[in-house]
Design a protein around this motif. Structure first.
Motif, PDB file in Angstrom:
ATOM      1  N   GLU A 219     -75.368 -16.080  12.524  1.00  0.00           N
ATOM      2  CA  GLU A 219     -74.916 -15.339  13.710  1.00  0.00           C
ATOM      3  C   GLU A 219     -73.648 -14.561  13.393  1.00  0.00           C
ATOM      4  O   GLU A 219     -73.453 -13.432  13.862  1.00  0.00           O
ATOM      5  CB  GLU A 219     -74.677 -16.304  14.888  1.00  0.00           C
ATOM      6  N   GLY A 220     -72.752 -15.157  12.584  1.00  0.00           N
ATOM      7  CA  GLY A 220     -71.508 -14.486  12.172  1.00  0.00           C
ATOM      8  C   GLY A 220     -71.819 -13.189  11.426  1.00  0.00           C
ATOM      9  O   GLY A 220     -71.168 -12.162  11.637  1.00  0.00           O
ATOM     10  N   LEU A 221     -72.836 -13.242  10.572  1.00  0.00           N
ATOM     11  CA  LEU A 221     -73.211 -12.032   9.819  1.00  0.00           C
ATOM     12  C   LEU A 221     -73.750 -10.961  10.761  1.00  0.00           C
ATOM     13  O   LEU A 221     -73.434  -9.773  10.631  1.00  0.00           O
ATOM     14  CB  LEU A 221     -74.295 -12.355   8.785  1.00  0.00           C
ATOM     15  N   LYS A 222     -74.573 -11.420  11.709  1.00  0.00           N
ATOM     16  CA  LYS A 222     -75.145 -10.440  12.656  1.00  0.00           C
ATOM     17  C   LYS A 222     -74.026  -9.775  13.451  1.00  0.00           C
ATOM     18  O   LYS A 222     -74.071  -8.577  13.731  1.00  0.00           O
ATOM     19  CB  LYS A 222     -76.133 -11.128  13.597  1.00  0.00           C
ATOM     20  N   ALA A 223     -73.008 -10.579  13.811  1.00  0.00           N
ATOM     21  CA  ALA A 223     -71.891 -10.013  14.569  1.00  0.00           C
ATOM     22  C   ALA A 223     -71.154  -8.962  13.742  1.00  0.00           C
ATOM     23  O   ALA A 223     -70.567  -8.021  14.291  1.00  0.00           O
ATOM     24  CB  ALA A 223     -70.939 -11.134  14.988  1.00  0.00           C
ATOM     25  N   LEU A 224     -71.203  -9.109  12.423  1.00  0.00           N
ATOM     26  CA  LEU A 224     -70.571  -8.104  11.548  1.00  0.00           C
ATOM     27  C   LEU A 224     -71.420  -6.839  11.444  1.00  0.00           C
ATOM     28  O   LEU A 224     -71.002  -5.849  10.845  1.00  0.00           O
ATOM     29  CB  LEU A 224     -70.426  -8.669  10.136  1.00  0.00           C
ATOM     30  N   GLY A 225     -72.649  -6.914  11.956  1.00  0.00           N
ATOM     31  CA  GLY A 225     -73.528  -5.745  11.926  1.00  0.00           C
ATOM     32  C   GLY A 225     -74.703  -5.877  10.966  1.00  0.00           C
ATOM     33  O   GLY A 225     -75.505  -4.951  10.848  1.00  0.00           O
ATOM     34  N   VAL A 226     -74.805  -7.030  10.261  1.00  0.00           N
ATOM     35  CA  VAL A 226     -75.909  -7.203   9.306  1.00  0.00           C
ATOM     36  C   VAL A 226     -77.222  -7.334  10.077  1.00  0.00           C
ATOM     37  O   VAL A 226     -77.311  -8.087  11.047  1.00  0.00           O
ATOM     38  CB  VAL A 226     -75.685  -8.470   8.436  1.00  0.00           C
ATOM     39  N   LYS A 227     -78.252  -6.568   9.623  1.00  0.00           N
ATOM     40  CA  LYS A 227     -79.568  -6.685  10.268  1.00  0.00           C
ATOM     41  C   LYS A 227     -80.394  -7.694   9.486  1.00  0.00           C
ATOM     42  O   LYS A 227     -80.428  -7.613   8.248  1.00  0.00           O
ATOM     43  CB  LYS A 227     -80.280  -5.319  10.255  1.00  0.00           C
ATOM     44  N   VAL A 228     -81.009  -8.644  10.188  1.00  0.00           N
ATOM     45  CA  VAL A 228     -81.811  -9.660   9.501  1.00  0.00           C
ATOM     46  C   VAL A 228     -83.262  -9.472   9.922  1.00  0.00           C
ATOM     47  O   VAL A 228     -83.626  -9.715  11.073  1.00  0.00           O
ATOM     48  CB  VAL A 228     -81.334 -11.083   9.843  1.00  0.00           C
ATOM     49  N   GLU A 229     -84.078  -8.982   8.974  1.00  0.00           N
ATOM     50  CA  GLU A 229     -85.509  -8.746   9.256  1.00  0.00           C
ATOM     51  C   GLU A 229     -86.285  -9.936   8.691  1.00  0.00           C
ATOM     52  O   GLU A 229     -86.431 -10.040   7.470  1.00  0.00           O
ATOM     53  CB  GLU A 229     -85.974  -7.462   8.565  1.00  0.00           C
ATOM     54  N   THR A 230     -86.748 -10.820   9.579  1.00  0.00           N
ATOM     55  CA  THR A 230     -87.506 -11.989   9.102  1.00  0.00           C
ATOM     56  C   THR A 230     -88.996 -11.639   9.030  1.00  0.00           C
ATOM     57  O   THR A 230     -89.427 -10.575   9.498  1.00  0.00           O
ATOM     58  CB  THR A 230     -87.285 -13.194  10.046  1.00  0.00           C
ATOM     59  N   ASN A 231     -89.767 -12.542   8.437  1.00  0.00           N
ATOM     60  CA  ASN A 231     -91.220 -12.343   8.256  1.00  0.00           C
ATOM     61  C   ASN A 231     -91.542 -11.085   7.457  1.00  0.00           C
ATOM     62  O   ASN A 231     -92.560 -10.437   7.682  1.00  0.00           O
ATOM     63  CB  ASN A 231     -91.943 -12.275   9.615  1.00  0.00           C
ATOM     64  N   VAL A 232     -90.668 -10.704   6.546  1.00  0.00           N
ATOM     65  CA  VAL A 232     -90.939  -9.564   5.662  1.00  0.00           C
ATOM     66  C   VAL A 232     -90.942 -10.076   4.223  1.00  0.00           C
ATOM     67  O   VAL A 232     -89.920 -10.557   3.732  1.00  0.00           O
ATOM     68  CB  VAL A 232     -89.870  -8.447   5.808  1.00  0.00           C
ATOM     69  N   VAL A 233     -92.104 -10.006   3.583  1.00  0.00           N
ATOM     70  CA  VAL A 233     -92.213 -10.465   2.201  1.00  0.00           C
ATOM     71  C   VAL A 233     -92.076  -9.251   1.284  1.00  0.00           C
ATOM     72  O   VAL A 233     -92.972  -8.397   1.244  1.00  0.00           O
ATOM     73  CB  VAL A 233     -93.570 -11.171   1.960  1.00  0.00           C
ATOM     74  N   ILE A 234     -90.965  -9.177   0.595  1.00  0.00           N
ATOM     75  CA  ILE A 234     -90.774  -8.040  -0.311  1.00  0.00           C
ATOM     76  C   ILE A 234     -91.733  -8.198  -1.490  1.00  0.00           C
ATOM     77  O   ILE A 234     -91.811  -9.248  -2.110  1.00  0.00           O
ATOM     78  CB  ILE A 234     -89.292  -7.962  -0.776  1.00  0.00           C
ATOM     79  N   GLY A 235     -92.462  -7.102  -1.739  1.00  0.00           N
ATOM     80  CA  GLY A 235     -93.516  -7.172  -2.758  1.00  0.00           C
ATOM     81  C   GLY A 235     -94.885  -7.207  -2.093  1.00  0.00           C
ATOM     82  O   GLY A 235     -95.893  -6.914  -2.721  1.00  0.00           O
ATOM     83  N   ARG A 236     -94.928  -7.589  -0.818  1.00  0.00           N
ATOM     84  CA  ARG A 236     -96.172  -7.531  -0.033  1.00  0.00           C
ATOM     85  C   ARG A 236     -96.005  -6.525   1.107  1.00  0.00           C
ATOM     86  O   ARG A 236     -96.689  -5.528   1.157  1.00  0.00           O
ATOM     87  CB  ARG A 236     -96.500  -8.898   0.588  1.00  0.00           C
ATOM     88  N   SER A 237     -95.036  -6.808   2.019  1.00  0.00           N
ATOM     89  CA  SER A 237     -94.851  -5.912   3.168  1.00  0.00           C
ATOM     90  C   SER A 237     -94.340  -4.554   2.690  1.00  0.00           C
ATOM     91  O   SER A 237     -94.771  -3.502   3.166  1.00  0.00           O
ATOM     92  CB  SER A 237     -93.845  -6.499   4.159  1.00  0.00           C
ATOM     93  N   ILE A 238     -93.381  -4.598   1.764  1.00  0.00           N
ATOM     94  CA  ILE A 238     -92.785  -3.372   1.202  1.00  0.00           C
ATOM     95  C   ILE A 238     -92.180  -3.768  -0.150  1.00  0.00           C
ATOM     96  O   ILE A 238     -91.764  -4.927  -0.322  1.00  0.00           O
ATOM     97  CB  ILE A 238     -91.721  -2.781   2.186  1.00  0.00           C
ATOM     98  N   SER A 239     -92.141  -2.829  -1.085  1.00  0.00           N
ATOM     99  CA  SER A 239     -91.614  -3.193  -2.409  1.00  0.00           C
ATOM    100  C   SER A 239     -90.162  -2.730  -2.556  1.00  0.00           C
ATOM    101  O   SER A 239     -89.681  -1.905  -1.767  1.00  0.00           O
ATOM    102  CB  SER A 239     -92.465  -2.561  -3.508  1.00  0.00           C
ATOM    103  N   ILE A 240     -89.511  -3.228  -3.577  1.00  0.00           N
ATOM    104  CA  ILE A 240     -88.123  -2.799  -3.843  1.00  0.00           C
ATOM    105  C   ILE A 240     -88.116  -1.309  -4.194  1.00  0.00           C
ATOM    106  O   ILE A 240     -87.239  -0.554  -3.753  1.00  0.00           O
ATOM    107  CB  ILE A 240     -87.505  -3.672  -4.952  1.00  0.00           C
ATOM    108  N   ASP A 241     -89.117  -0.878  -4.956  1.00  0.00           N
ATOM    109  CA  ASP A 241     -89.192   0.550  -5.299  1.00  0.00           C
ATOM    110  C   ASP A 241     -89.255   1.400  -4.029  1.00  0.00           C
ATOM    111  O   ASP A 241     -88.575   2.420  -3.915  1.00  0.00           O
ATOM    112  CB  ASP A 241     -90.430   0.826  -6.165  1.00  0.00           C
ATOM    113  N   GLU A 242     -90.072   0.955  -3.063  1.00  0.00           N
ATOM    114  CA  GLU A 242     -90.187   1.721  -1.801  1.00  0.00           C
ATOM    115  C   GLU A 242     -88.875   1.675  -1.005  1.00  0.00           C
ATOM    116  O   GLU A 242     -88.479   2.671  -0.396  1.00  0.00           O
ATOM    117  CB  GLU A 242     -91.339   1.159  -0.949  1.00  0.00           C
ATOM    118  N   LEU A 243     -88.210   0.523  -1.023  1.00  0.00           N
ATOM    119  CA  LEU A 243     -86.930   0.437  -0.294  1.00  0.00           C
ATOM    120  C   LEU A 243     -85.964   1.493  -0.819  1.00  0.00           C
ATOM    121  O   LEU A 243     -85.256   2.144  -0.053  1.00  0.00           O
ATOM    122  CB  LEU A 243     -86.295  -0.952  -0.474  1.00  0.00           C
ATOM    123  N   MET A 244     -85.966   1.658  -2.162  1.00  0.00           N
ATOM    124  CA  MET A 244     -84.994   2.580  -2.759  1.00  0.00           C
ATOM    125  C   MET A 244     -85.460   4.038  -2.667  1.00  0.00           C
ATOM    126  O   MET A 244     -84.657   4.923  -2.374  1.00  0.00           O
ATOM    127  CB  MET A 244     -84.713   2.182  -4.210  1.00  0.00           C
TER     128      MET A 244
END
Ligand code: FAD
Ligand code: SF4
Ligand code: SF4
Length: 463
Positions: free
Chosen positions: A198-223
């Motif tokens: 919760e402290g991180l979220k208050a700092l503005g960090v977005k937490v996207e759960t249920n996202v499997v990197i490599g399945r939902s989206i890849s690191i290459d696509e993120l960049m």
């Protein structure tokens, strides 16, 4: 005047025969008086050897001196300069092999209870301090973090404080990594981890759960497509190893990961939980690390009559924290040391009905420096169990390696970095924690997240 007692102030604990039936925290924490008395055992040594034993070099004598004087918030601020998770590390760090191992008071008597004092200070802060989170001024740069364990959370927190727009992608439905899905509530209350998130979220960090990197989206696509200028991989080492012996597919055989995830993350121990779990009455846990101890202690709390730790080496080689072994024994876990499983036996319906083991003796040291366990011919015997939990180790899941171009890994599947600040073989991609080291500790993962955050900032600012 220092307190020259040779022993630490005892930490109040639930009675072993009461706590082995509930999931409430085992150790209850120091009172103010106990904390101040323990702090007075510190000699404020000039060369402070304890600090070198802490992987993130917390200024131990300085924070303890503040505790001795009763300035607990000041003590917290000193710890916070080097650690983002003191309430966690004060509870789960293997202090006996780290900071406390080098404490001079340990030469004659017990070391200063550094971990217990750290926990006290963090709990005091959490109970009393007003959370006034100031959102940092955005710096216009966007970074992604893969995995919300201690490495990812720490990296995200440090980058957010520098003004970065940070998104954490987490495969599970809840942030915290092993702190929520592995380590049980009775060792680390989840409210502590949730507060950090919760402290991180208050700092503005977005937490996207249920996202499997490599399945939902890849690191290459993120960049390439999503505009992230740098990525930190803190995906841990969650792939369980098996023994490769007959019977591992029987009903009633669990990897420790599955058993602990069902129990802790999915709350299978609560009557109200939807998650089913097999309530074995005679449980064998194979392995000797923290994971094995947690599995055994959870099995007891789920109602097992007999719980065995089956470990192929002797007590001296048990990799689990001394405190965990002590607590497990107090709670009634039976240690079958120098025993190795060779077959899991099943009944006509495919359920576990026993485990065949062989007795072992220790031979010459192997590559790890530990004496190699050697089977004693003709010593096979059968253990009467209906559940087997396998806790012999984990490695990183190959998904990220297989879906990220140019990401070098070693023969254990761990991501290769420059060994300094987490830079991988791929420009702009950093990694740390268990994904790099293999299964290790919370404090090392946290430290890796910190140094990678500093390096990512340097990289982006120099572009
Ligand atoms: P993790 O905590 O494993 O977090 C990684 C996160 O990444 C997870 O949430 C995972 O779901 C997520 N993830 C993985 N792949 C993907 C993907 N493709 N996309 C998105 N997200 C992904 N250490 C101690 O110091 N003391 C202890 O007492 C102790 N006890 C332990 C007990 C157990 C049961 C276990 C399993 C470990 C224990 N450890 C202990 C070890 C410690 O918890 C780990 O070393 C630490 O959590 C590693 O942190 P991490 O951030 O690298 O990885
Ligand atoms: Fe000791 Fe861990 Fe705290 Fe460092 S973080 S001082 S090793 S308990
Ligand atoms: Fe205090 Fe022990 Fe560190 Fe000396 S080594 S400063 S006694 S904690």
């Amino acid at each position: 005047m220092p307190n020259m007692s040779l022993v630490k102030n005892k930490i109040p604990e639930q009675d072993p025969m009461v706590r082995n039936k509930n999931f409430k925290e085992v150790a209850l924490g120091y009172t103010v008086e106990q904390a101040m008395d323990e702090a007075k055992r510190c000699l404020s040594c000039k060369n402070h050897p304890c600090v070198a034993g802490c992987p993130v070099n917390i200024k131990i004598p300085q924070f303890i001196a503040k505790v001795a004087e009763g300035y607990f918030e000041e003590a917290y601020q000193i710890i916070a300069q080097d650690s983002s998770l003191p309430a966690v590390c004060g509870r789960v760090c293997p202090q006996e092999t780290q900071c406390e191992h080098l404490c001079v008071r340990g030469i004659k008597g017990e070391p200063v209870g550094i971990g217990r004092l750290e926990r006290f200070v963090a709990d005091y802060h959490n109970a009393h301090a007003k959370d006034e989170v100031k959102r940092p001024t955005p710096n216009g740069h966007k970074v992604a973090v893969v995995g919300a364990g201690p490495a990812g959370l720490t990296c995200a927190g440090d980058l957010a404080k520098m003004g970065y727009d940070v998104t954490i992608y987490e495969a599970l439905h809840m942030a915290g990594g092993v702190l929520v899905y592995g380590i049980p509530e009775f060792r680390l209350p989840k409210a502590i981890v949730n507060k950090e998130v919760e402290g991180l979220k208050a700092l503005g960090v977005k937490v996207e759960t249920n996202v499997v990197i490599g399945r939902s989206i890849s690191i290459d696509e993120l960049m390439q497509d999503e505009g992230f200028e740098a990525v930190f991989i803190g995906s841990g080492a969650g792939l369980p190893s098996f023994m490769k012996i007959p019977g591992e597919n029987l009903k009633g055989v669990f990897s420790a990961n599955e058993f602990l995830t069902r129990t802790n993350l999915m709350k299978a121990y609560k009557d109200t939980a939807d998650t089913p779990i097999f309530h074995g009455k005679r449980v064998a846990v194979v392995g000797g690390g923290n994971v094995a101890m947690d599995g055994a202690r959870c099995a007891l709390r789920l109602g097992a009559d007999k719980v065995y730790i089956v470990y192929r080496r002797s007590e001296a080689e048990l990799p689990a924290r001394a405190e965990e072994v002590h607590h497990a024994k107090e709670e009634g876990v039976i240690f079958k040391l120098l025993n190795n499983p060779i077959e899991i036996l099943g009944d006509e319906n495919g359920f576990v009905k026993g485990m065949r083991c062989i007795k072992m003796q220790l031979g010459e040291p192997d590559a790890s420096g530990r004496r190699r366990p050697v089977p004693i011919e003709g010593s096979e015997f059968e253990l009467d169990v209906d559940t087997v939990i396998i806790a012999i180790g984990t490695s990183p899941n190959p998904l990220i390696r297989n879906t990220t171009k140019g990401l070098e890994t070693n023969r254990h599947g761990c991501i290769v970095t420059n060994g300094e600040d987490g830079l991988t073989s791929r420009e702009g991609v950093y990694a740390g924690g268990d994904a790099v080291t293999g299964a290790a500790t919370v404090i090392l993962a946290m430290g890796a997240g910190k140094s990678a955050a500093a390096a990512m900032d340097k990289y982006i600012q120099s572009k």
